[in-house]
Design a protein around this motif. Sequence first.
Motif, PDB file in Angstrom:
ATOM      1  N   PRO A 181       0.803  -1.231   0.000  1.00 49.58           N
ATOM      2  CA  PRO A 181       0.000   0.000   0.000  1.00 49.58           C
ATOM      3  C   PRO A 181       0.833   1.276   0.000  1.00 49.58           C
ATOM      4  N   LEU A 182       1.960   1.297   0.715  1.00 44.04           N
ATOM      5  CA  LEU A 182       2.781   2.507   0.752  1.00 44.04           C
ATOM      6  C   LEU A 182       3.420   2.799  -0.600  1.00 44.04           C
ATOM      7  N   ALA A 183       3.645   1.758  -1.402  1.00 44.74           N
ATOM      8  CA  ALA A 183       4.275   1.959  -2.707  1.00 44.74           C
ATOM      9  C   ALA A 183       3.344   2.644  -3.689  1.00 44.74           C
ATOM     10  N   PRO A 187       3.515  11.498  -2.632  1.00 44.93           N
ATOM     11  CA  PRO A 187       4.273  11.030  -1.476  1.00 44.93           C
ATOM     12  C   PRO A 187       3.372  10.280  -0.499  1.00 44.93           C
ATOM     13  N   VAL A 188       4.028   9.646   0.480  1.00 45.92           N
ATOM     14  CA  VAL A 188       3.296   8.983   1.551  1.00 45.92           C
ATOM     15  C   VAL A 188       2.841  10.053   2.541  1.00 45.92           C
ATOM     16  N   GLU A 192       1.302   7.904   7.812  1.00 42.81           N
ATOM     17  CA  GLU A 192       0.782   6.713   7.152  1.00 42.81           C
ATOM     18  C   GLU A 192       1.700   5.501   7.368  1.00 42.81           C
ATOM     19  N   ALA A 193       3.012   5.722   7.355  1.00 47.27           N
ATOM     20  CA  ALA A 193       3.948   4.608   7.496  1.00 47.27           C
ATOM     21  C   ALA A 193       3.790   3.904   8.833  1.00 47.27           C
ATOM     22  N   VAL A 261       8.633   8.439   2.195  1.00 45.53           N
ATOM     23  CA  VAL A 261       8.143   8.539   3.571  1.00 45.53           C
ATOM     24  C   VAL A 261       8.685   9.820   4.191  1.00 45.53           C
ATOM     25  N   PRO A 262       7.827  10.773   4.569  1.00 46.12           N
ATOM     26  CA  PRO A 262       8.336  12.059   5.067  1.00 46.12           C
ATOM     27  C   PRO A 262       9.129  11.942   6.365  1.00 46.12           C
TER      28      PRO A 262
END
Length: 301
Positions: A181-183, A187-188, A192-193, A261-262
């Motif tokens: 899902p993160l891919a 941006p993420v 979310e991560a 991922v920020p």
Amino acid sequence: MNVGQPTLDQLRLFLAVVDEGSFNGAARKLGRAISVVSYGITTLEAQLGTVLFDREGSRKPVLTEAGKAMLAQARAVADDIDALMAGVLSFNQGLEAELGLAVDVMFPTNLMAEILREFQREFPTVRLRLHVEALGTIAALVIDRAADLGIGGPELVPLSELERIAIGEVQMIPVAAPGHPLARMDPVPPGEARKHRQLVLTDRSRLTEGKDFSVLSADTWRLGDLGARHALMREGIGWGSMPDHAVEADIASGRLVRLAVPEAPGMAYTFHALWRRDCPTGPARKWLLDAFKARLQQCPA
């Protein structure tokens, strides 16, 4: 029947005759008179109660079956004595008899293999004990004297017993399988991560027990093996940060995707050489330190 014990000199005479193909050749090689070589072989045969060379019908001595059976063992004994003497000479000159080395799992494996192959060539008499571990375990091995030199990552806790110098770095980047899902987010979104399983390395060190480093998610799988973590990421089971050199081919082929991922966009993983302050530096340890530093700095960023 009692068998006499050959001397090292007799074994060397025997091997010289075999290698040179004649008593004359053996005498020239060893700087001995041919009578000395002949007498030495005759005495050896008498002690062993067997004939080692067939001297009939030819000017060239030919090994008998007994001589052939003895040849391999004689070479092994002579080689062992040569290795022993080389080790004693090296030790007397200050070279370590053995050396413990602990290397962080993040260090590029191909570079480590090249360094260790060169080390074996450069220091054949030094017995090397290798440990490949993660995070604080490198420092723990050095403190406990299980390793004389550590190639570890960033300093996790200050340790007054150790000297530490930075020798280079690799880039750590967050990755996941393309179906994760993160891919699919670029941006993420912030936070979310944390909602997705993160695959992290287990730190088995008592020095950093209970501490987490670069862990965002509450759902974690902890693995002590970087290869296993890599394999699980490729299967889409979780996300995590990996050394860029370890996932370069996967990203190029599409098996993994770099995540935006920020909270963890990527970071430099700085390697340090570690050793105890109360442990004298020998030539083999210094060679390893210089080799790891030079090879890592030649590695493209």
